[in-house]
Design a protein around this motif. Structure first.
Motif, PDB file in Angstrom:
ATOM      1  N   ARG A 246       0.832  -1.202   0.000  1.00  0.00           N
ATOM      2  CA  ARG A 246       0.000   0.000   0.000  1.00  0.00           C
ATOM      3  C   ARG A 246       0.871   1.258   0.000  1.00  0.00           C
ATOM      4  NH1 ARG A 246      -2.822   3.522  -1.128  1.00  0.00           N
ATOM      5  NH2 ARG A 246      -4.905   4.018  -0.380  1.00  0.00           N
ATOM      6  N   GLU A 247       1.974   1.181   0.800  1.00  0.00           N
ATOM      7  CA  GLU A 247       2.857   2.345   0.915  1.00  0.00           C
ATOM      8  C   GLU A 247       3.520   2.643  -0.435  1.00  0.00           C
ATOM      9  OE1 GLU A 247       3.695   5.232   3.781  1.00  0.00           O
ATOM     10  OE2 GLU A 247       2.505   3.428   4.049  1.00  0.00           O
ATOM     11  N   ASN A 248       3.935   1.580  -1.155  1.00  0.00           N
ATOM     12  CA  ASN A 248       4.567   1.800  -2.464  1.00  0.00           C
ATOM     13  C   ASN A 248       3.572   2.421  -3.443  1.00  0.00           C
ATOM     14  OD1 ASN A 248       6.931   0.784  -1.588  1.00  0.00           O
ATOM     15  ND2 ASN A 248       6.676  -1.257  -2.507  1.00  0.00           N
ATOM     16  N   ALA A 249       2.341   1.899  -3.428  1.00  0.00           N
ATOM     17  CA  ALA A 249       1.314   2.442  -4.320  1.00  0.00           C
ATOM     18  C   ALA A 249       1.052   3.894  -3.967  1.00  0.00           C
ATOM     19  CB  ALA A 249       0.030   1.624  -4.187  1.00  0.00           C
ATOM     20  N   ALA A 250       0.996   4.183  -2.648  1.00  0.00           N
ATOM     21  CA  ALA A 250       0.741   5.555  -2.199  1.00  0.00           C
ATOM     22  C   ALA A 250       1.890   6.464  -2.631  1.00  0.00           C
ATOM     23  CB  ALA A 250       0.566   5.585  -0.688  1.00  0.00           C
ATOM     24  N   ASP A 251       3.110   5.951  -2.550  1.00  0.00           N
ATOM     25  CA  ASP A 251       4.282   6.741  -2.951  1.00  0.00           C
ATOM     26  C   ASP A 251       4.177   7.150  -4.423  1.00  0.00           C
ATOM     27  OD1 ASP A 251       6.343   7.821  -1.628  1.00  0.00           O
ATOM     28  OD2 ASP A 251       7.772   6.206  -2.026  1.00  0.00           O
ATOM     29  N   ALA A 252       3.729   6.208  -5.252  1.00  0.00           N
ATOM     30  CA  ALA A 252       3.583   6.503  -6.685  1.00  0.00           C
ATOM     31  C   ALA A 252       2.492   7.551  -6.894  1.00  0.00           C
ATOM     32  CB  ALA A 252       3.242   5.226  -7.447  1.00  0.00           C
ATOM     33  N   GLN A 253       1.413   7.450  -6.100  1.00  0.00           N
ATOM     34  CA  GLN A 253       0.324   8.426  -6.231  1.00  0.00           C
ATOM     35  C   GLN A 253       0.792   9.817  -5.794  1.00  0.00           C
ATOM     36  OE1 GLN A 253      -2.401   5.563  -4.207  1.00  0.00           O
ATOM     37  NE2 GLN A 253      -3.964   6.849  -5.162  1.00  0.00           N
ATOM     38  N   VAL A 254       1.560   9.870  -4.694  1.00  0.00           N
ATOM     39  CA  VAL A 254       2.074  11.160  -4.222  1.00  0.00           C
ATOM     40  C   VAL A 254       2.980  11.766  -5.292  1.00  0.00           C
ATOM     41  CG1 VAL A 254       3.595  12.294  -2.541  1.00  0.00           C
ATOM     42  CG2 VAL A 254       1.886  10.650  -1.758  1.00  0.00           C
ATOM     43  N   ALA A 255       3.829  10.932  -5.911  1.00  0.00           N
ATOM     44  CA  ALA A 255       4.737  11.418  -6.953  1.00  0.00           C
ATOM     45  C   ALA A 255       3.942  12.009  -8.119  1.00  0.00           C
ATOM     46  CB  ALA A 255       5.628  10.279  -7.431  1.00  0.00           C
ATOM     47  N   GLU A 256       2.855  11.328  -8.488  1.00  0.00           N
ATOM     48  CA  GLU A 256       2.030  11.808  -9.597  1.00  0.00           C
ATOM     49  C   GLU A 256       1.390  13.152  -9.248  1.00  0.00           C
ATOM     50  OE1 GLU A 256      -1.455  12.749 -11.763  1.00  0.00           O
ATOM     51  OE2 GLU A 256      -1.662  11.916  -9.757  1.00  0.00           O
ATOM     52  N   ILE A 257       0.914  13.289  -8.004  1.00  0.00           N
ATOM     53  CA  ILE A 257       0.260  14.541  -7.587  1.00  0.00           C
ATOM     54  C   ILE A 257       1.272  15.691  -7.531  1.00  0.00           C
ATOM     55  CG2 ILE A 257      -0.926  15.685  -5.648  1.00  0.00           C
ATOM     56  CD1 ILE A 257      -2.257  12.913  -5.101  1.00  0.00           C
ATOM     57  N   LEU A 258       2.472  15.410  -7.015  1.00  0.00           N
ATOM     58  CA  LEU A 258       3.497  16.466  -6.939  1.00  0.00           C
ATOM     59  C   LEU A 258       3.877  16.931  -8.342  1.00  0.00           C
ATOM     60  CD1 LEU A 258       5.820  15.177  -4.056  1.00  0.00           C
ATOM     61  CD2 LEU A 258       4.117  16.998  -3.975  1.00  0.00           C
ATOM     62  N   GLU A 259       3.946  15.981  -9.265  1.00  0.00           N
ATOM     63  CA  GLU A 259       4.221  16.322 -10.667  1.00  0.00           C
ATOM     64  C   GLU A 259       3.085  17.209 -11.208  1.00  0.00           C
ATOM     65  OE1 GLU A 259       6.703  16.276 -13.692  1.00  0.00           O
ATOM     66  OE2 GLU A 259       7.074  14.687 -12.227  1.00  0.00           O
ATOM     67  N   PHE A 260       1.862  16.807 -10.900  1.00  0.00           N
ATOM     68  CA  PHE A 260       0.667  17.510 -11.402  1.00  0.00           C
ATOM     69  C   PHE A 260       0.642  18.970 -10.934  1.00  0.00           C
ATOM     70  CE2 PHE A 260      -3.794  18.777 -11.180  1.00  0.00           C
ATOM     71  CZ  PHE A 260      -4.259  18.413 -12.432  1.00  0.00           C
ATOM     72  N   VAL A 261       0.988  19.201  -9.644  1.00  0.00           N
ATOM     73  CA  VAL A 261       0.935  20.584  -9.144  1.00  0.00           C
ATOM     74  C   VAL A 261       2.234  21.330  -9.409  1.00  0.00           C
ATOM     75  CG1 VAL A 261      -0.763  19.989  -7.350  1.00  0.00           C
ATOM     76  CG2 VAL A 261       1.640  20.144  -6.744  1.00  0.00           C
ATOM     77  N   GLY A 262       3.234  20.635  -9.946  1.00  0.00           N
ATOM     78  CA  GLY A 262       4.468  21.307 -10.382  1.00  0.00           C
ATOM     79  C   GLY A 262       5.523  21.493  -9.311  1.00  0.00           C
ATOM     80  N   ILE A 263       5.530  20.613  -8.282  1.00  0.00           N
ATOM     81  CA  ILE A 263       6.573  20.736  -7.254  1.00  0.00           C
ATOM     82  C   ILE A 263       7.292  19.402  -7.020  1.00  0.00           C
ATOM     83  CG2 ILE A 263       5.777  22.778  -5.974  1.00  0.00           C
ATOM     84  CD1 ILE A 263       4.232  20.893  -4.120  1.00  0.00           C
ATOM     85  N   ALA A 264       7.374  18.587  -8.066  1.00  0.00           N
ATOM     86  CA  ALA A 264       8.027  17.274  -7.926  1.00  0.00           C
ATOM     87  C   ALA A 264       9.481  17.423  -7.473  1.00  0.00           C
ATOM     88  CB  ALA A 264       7.953  16.514  -9.253  1.00  0.00           C
TER      89      ALA A 264
END
Ligand SMILES: Nc1ncnc2c1ncn2[C@@H]1O[C@H](COP(=O)(O)OP(=O)(O)O)[C@@H](O)[C@H]1O
Ligand SMILES: [Mg+2]
Length: 260
Positions: free
Chosen positions: A127-145
């Motif tokens: 679950r944590e790995n999946a969540a990590d990927a989701q967080v990465a996608e969101i940070l990319e989306f808002v432009g602060i990856a």
């Protein structure tokens, strides 16, 4: 001033909110439909934040009714509104966890969507790995990856506001309430914010309520604008007609433009 929204997600009717002798909201009607952006404007102290606090379960209204999908929800806690009804928000005064990284602040939003059985899965890292990927996608989306591992509260003000938006998106909301997201931003950052608000709406299919003093942000994103003054709705309609309304010019826009 009556505008009917078909199948509103959130509907507040005659909502009042008092603090002792202060009437912060006085019988306000407010609806948010599926997939729309609503602007909320008005002078300081007119009740805008109070309305968001009532909608998000932080304040209990002292009168009126709130329905979600046609069902009464007046006494739902903010946690249940977030987890069960898909409501997320940001705050006028940024509320990030100090000493946590950008990634961990956003992960806090993700945890809101976890269930007890995820703990079993998490033990294997799933679950944590999946969540990590989701967080990465969101940070990319808002432009602060690129700021992922920085301490969130060390970032520039405008970036901290984007971390707050990212944390709200991590709860996978269907309605996002933004309280003065452009406050403290320079004009270039505010233009990037406008683009982000539009993309959240168009690409993630999320309804948005945005409180802003930056008229460019409100008028270029919202399809409907409501104006509060001293706890009362004084105008409601499309951005063009609201910004030409004599009462709005007198109570808010005119004064603001004279002050500039
Ligand atoms: N928790 C509170 N306790 C007492 N008064 C409050 C509280 N929250 C808001 N108010 C009062 O309610 C009114 C509306 O405030 P607010 O909703 O923050 O306005 P806005 O966001 O439009 O600037 C103000 O007079 C404010 O002082
Ligand atoms: Mg406010």
């Amino acid at each position: 001033m009556t505008i009917t929204i078909e199948e509103p997600i959130f509907k507040a009717t005659n909502v009042g909110c008092r603090f002792g002798g202060v009437i912060a909201l006085d019988s306000v009607d407010f609806e948010v439909g599926q997939h729309e952006i609503v602007g909320l404007i008005g002078p300081n102290g007119s009740g805008k934040t109070t309305l968001l606090n009532v909608l998000s379960g932080i304040y209990k209204p002292t009168g009126g009714e709130i329905e979600i999908d046609g069902k009464p929800s007046r006494f739902k806690s903010s946690r249940r509104l977030s987890r069960d009804e898909g409501l997320a928000r940001t705050f006028q005064n940024i509320r990030l966890c100090p000493s946590l990284t950008v990634r961990d602040n956003v992960m806090i939003g993700m945890h809101n969507t976890f269930h007890w059985y995820d703990a079993l899965w998490t033990a294997k890292g799933g679950r944590e790995n999946a969540a990590d990927a989701q967080v990465a996608e969101i940070l990319e989306f808002v432009g602060i990856a690129d700021k992922r591992d920085e301490i969130a509260t060390d970032l520039a003000y405008g970036d901290q506001r984007r971390v707050e938006i990212a944390r709200a998106l991590a709860t996978t909301p269907r309605l996002l309430l933004l309280d003065e997201p452009a406050a403290g931003m320079n004009p270039r950052e505010a233009r990037v914010l406008v683009d982000l608000i539009k993309r959240i709406h168009e690409e993630r299919k999320i309804s948005i309520v945005v409180i802003e003093h930056n008229m460019n942000v409100v008028m270029t994103t919202a399809s409907r604008v409501m104006v509060l003054d001293a706890g009362l709705c004084i105008a409601h309609g499309d951005p063009k007609s609201v910004s030409a309304d004599p009462q709005v010019l007198e109570a808010y826009l005119g004064k603001r433009f004279r002050d500039v």
